[in-house]
Design an enzyme around this catalytic site. Structure first.
Site, PDB file in Angstrom:
ATOM      1  N   GLU A   1     -13.725   0.527  17.293  1.00 37.55           N
ATOM      2  CA  GLU A   1     -14.557   1.079  15.826  1.00 37.55           C
ATOM      3  C   GLU A   1     -15.744   0.012  16.244  1.00 37.55           C
ATOM      4  O   GLU A   1     -15.795  -1.084  16.696  1.00 37.55           O
ATOM      5  CB  GLU A   1     -13.944   0.092  14.672  1.00 37.55           C
ATOM      6  CG  GLU A   1     -12.726   1.271  14.405  1.00 37.55           C
ATOM      7  CD  GLU A   1     -12.009   0.895  13.017  1.00 37.55           C
ATOM      8  OE1 GLU A   1     -12.287  -0.056  12.450  1.00 37.55           O
ATOM      9  OE2 GLU A   1     -10.912   1.596  12.625  1.00 37.55           O
TER      10      GLU A   1
ATOM     11  N   ASP B   1      10.667   2.760   7.136  1.00 35.84           N
ATOM     12  CA  ASP B   1      10.465   1.313   7.388  1.00 35.84           C
ATOM     13  C   ASP B   1      11.694   0.620   7.967  1.00 35.84           C
ATOM     14  O   ASP B   1      12.651   1.019   7.463  1.00 35.84           O
ATOM     15  CB  ASP B   1      10.102   0.495   6.070  1.00 35.84           C
ATOM     16  CG  ASP B   1       8.788  -0.436   6.306  1.00 35.84           C
ATOM     17  OD1 ASP B   1       9.495  -1.426   6.975  1.00 35.84           O
ATOM     18  OD2 ASP B   1       7.741  -0.612   5.473  1.00 35.84           O
TER      19      ASP B   1
ATOM     20  N   ILE C   1       0.726  -1.084   0.154  1.00 33.32           N
ATOM     21  CA  ILE C   1      -0.091  -0.193   0.062  1.00 33.32           C
ATOM     22  C   ILE C   1       0.762   1.290  -0.045  1.00 33.32           C
ATOM     23  O   ILE C   1       0.633   2.166  -0.775  1.00 33.32           O
ATOM     24  CB  ILE C   1      -1.080   0.013   1.235  1.00 33.32           C
ATOM     25  CG1 ILE C   1      -2.076  -1.079   1.157  1.00 33.32           C
ATOM     26  CG2 ILE C   1      -1.817   1.551   1.505  1.00 33.32           C
ATOM     27  CD1 ILE C   1      -2.813  -1.282   2.507  1.00 33.32           C
TER      28      ILE C   1
ATOM     29  N   ALA D   1      -4.286   2.968   7.992  1.00 33.36           N
ATOM     30  CA  ALA D   1      -3.703   1.781   8.331  1.00 33.36           C
ATOM     31  C   ALA D   1      -4.308   1.228   9.705  1.00 33.36           C
ATOM     32  O   ALA D   1      -5.518   0.254   9.333  1.00 33.36           O
ATOM     33  CB  ALA D   1      -2.231   1.947   8.748  1.00 33.36           C
ATOM     34  N   ARG D   2      -4.167   1.464  10.661  1.00 28.98           N
ATOM     35  CA  ARG D   2      -4.649   1.092  11.849  1.00 28.98           C
ATOM     36  C   ARG D   2      -4.825   1.993  13.019  1.00 28.98           C
ATOM     37  O   ARG D   2      -3.742   2.914  13.213  1.00 28.98           O
ATOM     38  CB  ARG D   2      -4.073  -0.159  12.623  1.00 28.98           C
ATOM     39  CG  ARG D   2      -4.018  -1.622  11.688  1.00 28.98           C
ATOM     40  CD  ARG D   2      -5.453  -2.093  11.831  1.00 28.98           C
ATOM     41  NE  ARG D   2      -5.669  -3.438  11.300  1.00 28.98           N
ATOM     42  CZ  ARG D   2      -5.705  -3.610   9.830  1.00 28.98           C
ATOM     43  NH1 ARG D   2      -5.972  -2.360   9.261  1.00 28.98           N
ATOM     44  NH2 ARG D   2      -6.060  -4.634   9.339  1.00 28.98           N
TER      45      ARG D   2
ATOM     46  N   HIS E   1     -14.090   3.874   8.197  1.00 29.06           N
ATOM     47  CA  HIS E   1     -13.197   2.583   8.096  1.00 29.06           C
ATOM     48  C   HIS E   1     -13.664   2.018   6.630  1.00 29.06           C
ATOM     49  O   HIS E   1     -14.192   0.896   6.369  1.00 29.06           O
ATOM     50  CB  HIS E   1     -13.225   1.506   9.276  1.00 29.06           C
ATOM     51  CG  HIS E   1     -11.760   0.761   8.969  1.00 29.06           C
ATOM     52  ND1 HIS E   1     -11.463  -0.153   9.929  1.00 29.06           N
ATOM     53  CD2 HIS E   1     -11.096   0.557   7.803  1.00 29.06           C
ATOM     54  CE1 HIS E   1     -10.472  -0.893   9.422  1.00 29.06           C
ATOM     55  NE2 HIS E   1     -10.240  -0.539   8.216  1.00 29.06           N
TER      56      HIS E   1
ATOM     57  N   ASP F   1      -9.297   7.260   8.757  1.00 31.79           N
ATOM     58  CA  ASP F   1     -10.037   5.997   8.114  1.00 31.79           C
ATOM     59  C   ASP F   1     -10.285   5.042   9.328  1.00 31.79           C
ATOM     60  O   ASP F   1     -11.106   4.234   9.065  1.00 31.79           O
ATOM     61  CB  ASP F   1      -9.588   5.480   6.820  1.00 31.79           C
ATOM     62  CG  ASP F   1     -10.619   4.266   6.432  1.00 31.79           C
ATOM     63  OD1 ASP F   1     -11.808   4.497   6.214  1.00 31.79           O
ATOM     64  OD2 ASP F   1      -9.992   3.256   6.040  1.00 31.79           O
TER      65      ASP F   1
END
Length: 330
Positions: free
Chosen positions: A276, A187, A167, A247-248, A297, A271
């Site tokens: 949630e 990363d 992604i 992502a999270r 989301h 998002d």
């Protein structure tokens, strides 16, 4: 075929059939329960439905659990003595107790990459919503007004991605097409594909948050990455900076985020959330609308990606029983 018909078909299933417990529909609303059931029955996989959260009284013969986001924890595993595989119809699998699965020799399979384009595309939808104040301008026009302040271009902005997996790479490709000035990555694993796009890795997250205009979070949620974007990093952002999380939720300190957005320290697009659905009284709901774009989301939630996810989930189960497993996460 109705759900009842599918359940009634179970006794006449093939001798080598396998019972599959569905906690969620693999493609959500994109493919009906009846159609999913037909697909699985044709492959000698007998569906047992628990979509409403009410589990059957006995799970003794369940060999596979299919889940999207519902938890598969120790108590669930204890009720399934014949369980062999947890098929996660999702990329993330942090809602599955991997340690307990490992203790019991249960494999966990996921669906990587099914929503790469959908997630990356939504990230830019939200970026432009902030750069051009689209939601705010829409409401302005609906109220009968017209005059509007200038917005900002994406071209020539300094752009960063946290996480350069599939992604993150797609996000970088799109950013490059829009002519951003620089692409900075963070990363643990340095991707040759990212470098080939002209990206450069930063040695420090602080360097990124001090210098760039837009930060897109694409990291996987792990024990190491939880809360990686904390208050100290967010304090380094400028008022015209944009932080995007597709992502999270727990990757970002949500309490600090809500506070800083309310103080207009920077702007953000979300998002994903810690909890949630987002609770009605969550402080994020009180952030000034020009500071924050939120969606429920849905980055992954495209017709094409959900159908793809169903196909891979079924393939993961069939591959496992053919003794050639694929997409195993543990």
């Amino acid at each position: 075929a109705s759900s009842c018909a599918l359940l009634c078909a179970r006794p006449v299933a093939a001798v080598d059939s396998h019972q599959v417990l569905f906690l969620d529909l693999p493609a959500e609303e994109a493919v009906s329960q009846d159609h999913v059931g037909d697909m699985f029955l044709k492959s000698d996989l007998v569906p047992v439905w628990a979509l409403d959260g009410n589990l059957p009284s006995s799970l003794d013969d369940i060999e596979v659990i299919v889940t999207v986001k519902k938890k598969v924890d120790k108590s669930m595993l204890e009720r399934c003595p014949k369980l062999k595989l947890v098929a996660v119809a999702f990329t993330g699998f942090d809602h599955v107790d991997l340690d307990e699965c490992n203790k019991r020799g249960i494999k966990v399979a996921n669906v990587p990459g099914y929503s790469t384009d959908g997630v990356a595309e939504l990230a830019f939808g939200m970026i432009f919503s902030l750069l051009r104040d689209i939601p705010y301008a829409y409401n302005h026009l609906r109220e009968g007004k017209w005059s509007w302040k200038p917005g900002r271009e994406l071209k020539d902005k300094k752009f960063a991605v946290l996480g350069t997996g599939a992604i993150g790479l797609r996000v970088c490709e799109i950013a490059k097409a829009f002519g951003v000035k620089e692409i900075i990555g963070f990363d643990k694993r340095h991707s040759p594909e990212f470098l080939a796009l002209g990206g450069k890795y930063a040695s420090s997250l602080a360097t990124i948050f001090l210098d760039v205009d837009i930060v897109v979070v694409n990291l996987q949620l792990t024990k190491e990455t939880k809360g990686i974007v904390g208050s100290k990093l967010m304090k380094l952002l400028r008022p015209d900076s944009i932080l995007v999380n597709v992502a999270r939720g727990p990757l970002v300190d949500q309490t600090a985020l809500a506070q800083m957005l309310s103080e207009r320290r920077f702007r953000a697009a979300l998002d994903v959330y810690d909890v949630e659905p987002l609770p009605a009284d969550d402080p994020l709901r009180q952030v000034p609308p020009e500071q924050l774009v939120m969606v429920p989301h849905l980055a992954y939630k495209c017709e094409e990606s959900l159908q793809r996810r169903l196909g891979v989930t079924l393939a993961n189960i069939l591959a496992y029983f053919s003794e050639h497993p694929q997409n195993i996460a543990n």
